[in-house]
Design an enzyme around this catalytic site. Structure first.
Site, PDB file in Angstrom:
ATOM      1  N   CYS A 112      -4.194  12.339  13.148  1.00  0.00           N
ATOM      2  CA  CYS A 112      -5.003  11.122  13.137  1.00  0.00           C
ATOM      3  C   CYS A 112      -4.826  10.472  14.508  1.00  0.00           C
ATOM      4  CB  CYS A 112      -4.547  10.183  12.021  1.00  0.00           C
ATOM      5  SG  CYS A 112      -2.987   9.401  12.379  1.00  0.00           S
TER       6      CYS A 112
ATOM      7  N   ARG B 115       1.020  14.473  13.301  1.00  0.00           N
ATOM      8  CA  ARG B 115       1.495  14.182  11.944  1.00  0.00           C
ATOM      9  C   ARG B 115       1.565  15.450  11.076  1.00  0.00           C
ATOM     10  NH1 ARG B 115      -0.739   8.530  10.200  1.00  0.00           N
ATOM     11  NH2 ARG B 115       1.095   8.637   8.856  1.00  0.00           N
TER      12      ARG B 115
ATOM     13  N   LYS C  52       0.848  -1.210   0.000  1.00  0.00           N
ATOM     14  CA  LYS C  52       0.000   0.000   0.000  1.00  0.00           C
ATOM     15  C   LYS C  52       0.879   1.255   0.000  1.00  0.00           C
ATOM     16  CE  LYS C  52      -1.731   1.409   4.086  1.00  0.00           C
ATOM     17  NZ  LYS C  52      -1.393   2.775   4.470  1.00  0.00           N
ATOM     18  N   ASN C  53       1.919   1.259   0.867  1.00  0.00           N
ATOM     19  CA  ASN C  53       2.717   2.474   1.048  1.00  0.00           C
ATOM     20  C   ASN C  53       3.745   2.702  -0.053  1.00  0.00           C
ATOM     21  OD1 ASN C  53       1.182   2.981   3.246  1.00  0.00           O
ATOM     22  ND2 ASN C  53       2.741   2.477   4.757  1.00  0.00           N
TER      23      ASN C  53
ATOM     24  N   ARG D 166      -8.314  -0.745   5.224  1.00  0.00           N
ATOM     25  CA  ARG D 166      -7.476   0.231   4.529  1.00  0.00           C
ATOM     26  C   ARG D 166      -6.115  -0.357   4.186  1.00  0.00           C
ATOM     27  NH1 ARG D 166      -7.165   5.873   7.461  1.00  0.00           N
ATOM     28  NH2 ARG D 166      -5.747   6.046   5.713  1.00  0.00           N
TER      29      ARG D 166
ATOM     30  N   ASP E 177       5.214   0.330  12.110  1.00  0.00           N
ATOM     31  CA  ASP E 177       3.979  -0.285  11.596  1.00  0.00           C
ATOM     32  C   ASP E 177       3.843  -1.741  12.019  1.00  0.00           C
ATOM     33  OD1 ASP E 177       3.830   1.483   8.403  1.00  0.00           O
ATOM     34  OD2 ASP E 177       3.410   2.073  10.466  1.00  0.00           O
TER      35      ASP E 177
HETATM   36  C1  EPZ Z   1       4.475   6.828   6.494  1.00  0.00           C
HETATM   37  O1  EPZ Z   1       3.710   7.835   7.095  1.00  0.00           O
HETATM   38  C2  EPZ Z   1       3.548   5.643   6.359  1.00  0.00           C
HETATM   39  N1  EPZ Z   1       2.426   6.014   5.492  1.00  0.00           N
HETATM   40  C3  EPZ Z   1       3.050   5.225   7.741  1.00  0.00           C
HETATM   41  O2  EPZ Z   1       2.254   4.071   7.581  1.00  0.00           O
HETATM   42  C4  EPZ Z   1       4.258   4.867   8.611  1.00  0.00           C
HETATM   43  O3  EPZ Z   1       3.799   4.551   9.906  1.00  0.00           O
HETATM   44  C5  EPZ Z   1       5.220   6.062   8.669  1.00  0.00           C
HETATM   45  O4  EPZ Z   1       5.587   6.455   7.329  1.00  0.00           O
HETATM   46  C6  EPZ Z   1       6.487   5.745   9.433  1.00  0.00           C
HETATM   47  O5  EPZ Z   1       7.128   4.635   8.852  1.00  0.00           O
HETATM   48  C7  EPZ Z   1       2.615   6.033   4.159  1.00  0.00           C
HETATM   49  O6  EPZ Z   1       3.702   5.781   3.660  1.00  0.00           O
HETATM   50  C8  EPZ Z   1       1.416   6.388   3.318  1.00  0.00           C
HETATM   51  P1  EPZ Z   1       6.507  10.144   8.584  1.00  0.00           P
HETATM   52  P2  EPZ Z   1       4.279   9.351   7.117  1.00  0.00           P
HETATM   53  O7  EPZ Z   1       6.383  11.419   7.809  1.00  0.00           O
HETATM   54  O8  EPZ Z   1       5.157   9.588   5.944  1.00  0.00           O
HETATM   55  C9  EPZ Z   1       7.075  13.469  11.856  1.00  0.00           C
HETATM   56  C10 EPZ Z   1       0.396   2.742   7.821  1.00  0.00           C
HETATM   57  O9  EPZ Z   1       0.172   2.100   8.814  1.00  0.00           O
HETATM   58  N2  EPZ Z   1       6.946  14.456  10.760  1.00  0.00           N
HETATM   59  O10 EPZ Z   1       7.620   9.221   8.245  1.00  0.00           O
HETATM   60  O11 EPZ Z   1       3.132  10.261   7.339  1.00  0.00           O
HETATM   61  C11 EPZ Z   1       5.781  12.724  12.117  1.00  0.00           C
HETATM   62  O12 EPZ Z   1       4.961  13.461  12.998  1.00  0.00           O
HETATM   63  C12 EPZ Z   1       0.879   4.158   7.935  1.00  0.00           C
HETATM   64  O13 EPZ Z   1       0.338   2.300   6.650  1.00  0.00           O
HETATM   65  C13 EPZ Z   1       7.088  15.816  11.044  1.00  0.00           C
HETATM   66  O14 EPZ Z   1       7.303  16.206  12.195  1.00  0.00           O
HETATM   67  O15 EPZ Z   1       5.166   9.324   8.413  1.00  0.00           O
HETATM   68  C14 EPZ Z   1       6.261  11.438  12.739  1.00  0.00           C
HETATM   69  O16 EPZ Z   1       6.473  11.639  14.126  1.00  0.00           O
HETATM   70  C15 EPZ Z   1       0.602   4.676   9.306  1.00  0.00           C
HETATM   71  N3  EPZ Z   1       6.990  16.715  10.027  1.00  0.00           N
HETATM   72  C16 EPZ Z   1       7.606  11.198  12.046  1.00  0.00           C
HETATM   73  O17 EPZ Z   1       7.978  12.435  11.448  1.00  0.00           O
HETATM   74  C17 EPZ Z   1       6.769  16.329   8.728  1.00  0.00           C
HETATM   75  O18 EPZ Z   1       6.705  17.199   7.826  1.00  0.00           O
HETATM   76  C18 EPZ Z   1       7.558  10.139  10.955  1.00  0.00           C
HETATM   77  O19 EPZ Z   1       6.479  10.485  10.113  1.00  0.00           O
HETATM   78  C19 EPZ Z   1       6.639  14.948   8.460  1.00  0.00           C
HETATM   79  C20 EPZ Z   1       6.733  14.032   9.492  1.00  0.00           C
END
Ligand code: EPZ
Length: 418
Positions: free
Chosen positions: A117, A122, A22-23, A398, A306
């Site tokens: 969420c 996020r 999915k990701n 999802r 995850d």
């Molecule tokens: C991706 O989310 C995945 N989703 C998530 O999977 C996964 O849990 C996550 O990466 C971590 O591996 C998709 O790829 C669609 P991040 P993402 O940006 O990109 C902080 C699932 O279960 N952050 O890597 O949204 C954020 O708050 C989902 O399939 C900022 O502060 O996660 C978090 O603490 C859930 N500012 C950390 O970074 C930003 O601009 C990692 O978030 C971006 C992120």
């Protein structure tokens, strides 16, 4: 609202096929916005989030032709709308992945902020800061990101937090920017590498995907491609944990063992026997109860956040005490109160869960709160005494294609009720 009814106690045995990731499919579908000619994307999982992404892209003007196996042709010669509205983005945060491609190819985007969420606030500040560094003029007000740019230019961008979709958005934007962009502290997830490989097959010049430093030399235009999405490492890990918890023997096919080394190491530590081929993994627990393991989630290649809920469920019935620290998201323990209702002995200290394994959990009505938490609850139900009702399973739909069919194939007693 759909529910799953699961009767615990059966060891899982047999073989299942893993779906596409999915990701990886989500950013790859968004990347078709960048191409002047049609793309053909295959091995796309049949999931709600994929449908949402396609309807969002469709309203922008992408024309899709889809066959019965969900092989997708995407034509992006007639993009007329550059908006991702709140009512769509709030149902799927990954909609933010249209921002980079829209600004890069069309010089404009009007994308709703995804909002938080269940698992955390996020924010997307790093996506915005990176595009600004590449010359986009960005305004955030009224819950929307308005971005404009004549043409993006290359930049060196240091991301102070490792962000998966942040890295993906900026890599897509940089592919059409004027000059070279370097992403420092980039995410190394396999889904980032899969997107990079897809972009390269469209004509992008990208080096270093999979490392912390990615270098992108922008080109004038990108062409459509024919690309197959990589297997889902989290779905793979989830079914292997199910086999470990139930003392069974399961072979997962159409997958890649190299995508989840950190998870496999923990399952070996829990007492599983694992054999692997180039596109399959077999886990045999020989009827034994798993041993508790300690987990510390971190960006790839460390243990994935995850898979945290799934290992929490395993530790809940394992021999011994397992410590589990979540460092990526600030609120990813929503499954714990539900597991406690099933008899799990878990104590929370800040972002660490101390789990004292019990012999048996008891069935109870529980509620899913987010995608991976719901997977953890389904796993716990497989070993609980009695029939567990898992409510709000739209979360699970999802991210897990045909979950009750695949679990039934392995001998679980599971049915969906509406
Ligand atoms: C991706 O989310 C995945 N989703 C998530 O999977 C996964 O849990 C996550 O990466 C971590 O591996 C998709 O790829 C669609 P991040 P993402 O940006 O990109 C902080 C699932 O279960 N952050 O890597 O949204 C954020 O708050 C989902 O399939 C900022 O502060 O996660 C978090 O603490 C859930 N500012 C950390 O970074 C930003 O601009 C990692 O978030 C971006 C992120």
């Amino acid at each position: 609202m759909d529910k799953l009814l699961i009767k615990g106690g059966n060891p899982l045995n047999g073989e299942i096929c893993i779906s596409g990731a999915k990701n990886a499919a989500l950013p790859i579908l968004a990347s078709t916005l960048l191409a002047e000619t049609p793309s053909y994307i295959s091995n796309v999982p049949n999931l709600q989030d994929i449908t949402t992404m396609m309807s969002l892209l469709g309203r922008m003007g992408i024309e899709f032709v889809i066959d019965e196996k969900l092989n997708i042709e995407a034509k992006s010669h007639n993009i007329h709308t550059f908006t991702a509205p709140y009512e769509m983005v709030k149902t799927m945060r990954a909609s933010i992945l249209v921002l980079g491609p829209l600004v890069a190819r069309f010089g404009q985007a009007y994308v709703s902020l995804p909002g938080g969420c269940a698992i955390g606030a996020r924010p997307v500040n790093l996506h915005i800061e990176g595009l600004t560094a590449m010359g986009a003029d960005i305004n955030v007000e009224g819950g929307y990101i308005t971005a404009q740019a004549k043409r993006l230019h290359g930049a060196t961008i240091m991301m102070d937090i490792v962000t998966v979709t942040g890295t993906e958005n900026l890599m897509m934007a940089a592919s059409l920017a004027d000059g070279v962009t370097t992403l420092e502290n980039a995410a190394r997830e396999p889904e980032v590498v899969d997107l990079a490989n897809c972009l390269k097959s469209m004509g992008a010049h990208i080096e270093g995907a999979g490392t912390s430093t990615i270098r992108i030399e922008g080109v004038e235009k990108l062409s459509g491609t024919d690309y197959s999405v990589l297997p889902d490492r989290i779905e793979t890990g989830t079914y292997l944990v199910a086999a470990t918890m139930t003392g069974g023997k399961v072979k997962v096919k159409n997958t890649d063992a190299n995508l989840l080394d950190a998870v496999l190491l923990k399952l070996l530590e829990a007492g599983a026997t694992i054999t692997r081929g180039n596109d399959w993994i077999e886990l045999d627990m020989q009827g034994r109860r798993p041993r508790a393991v300690n987990i510390h989630t971190s960006p790839y290649p460390a243990f994935p956040t995850d898979m945290q809920a799934q290992l929490t469920a395993m530790n809940a019935i394992a021999e011994g005490v397992g410590m589990l620290t979540e460092t990526v998201f600030e609120n990813r323990f929503m499954h714990i109160s539900e597991l406690q209702r099933m008899g799990a002995e878990i104590r929370l200290e800040g972002n660490t869960a101390i789990i004292n394994g019990v012999e048996r959990l008891q069935a109870a009505p529980v509620m899913a709160t987010d995608l991976r938490a719901s997977a953890g609850l389904v796993l716990a139900s497989l070993v609980a005494e009695g029939e567990t009702l898992v409510d709000r399973i739209y979360h699970i739909d999802r991210g897990y294609e045909r979950i009750e069919e695949k679990l039934t194939q392995l001998g679980a007693e599971i049915r969906r009720s509406h």
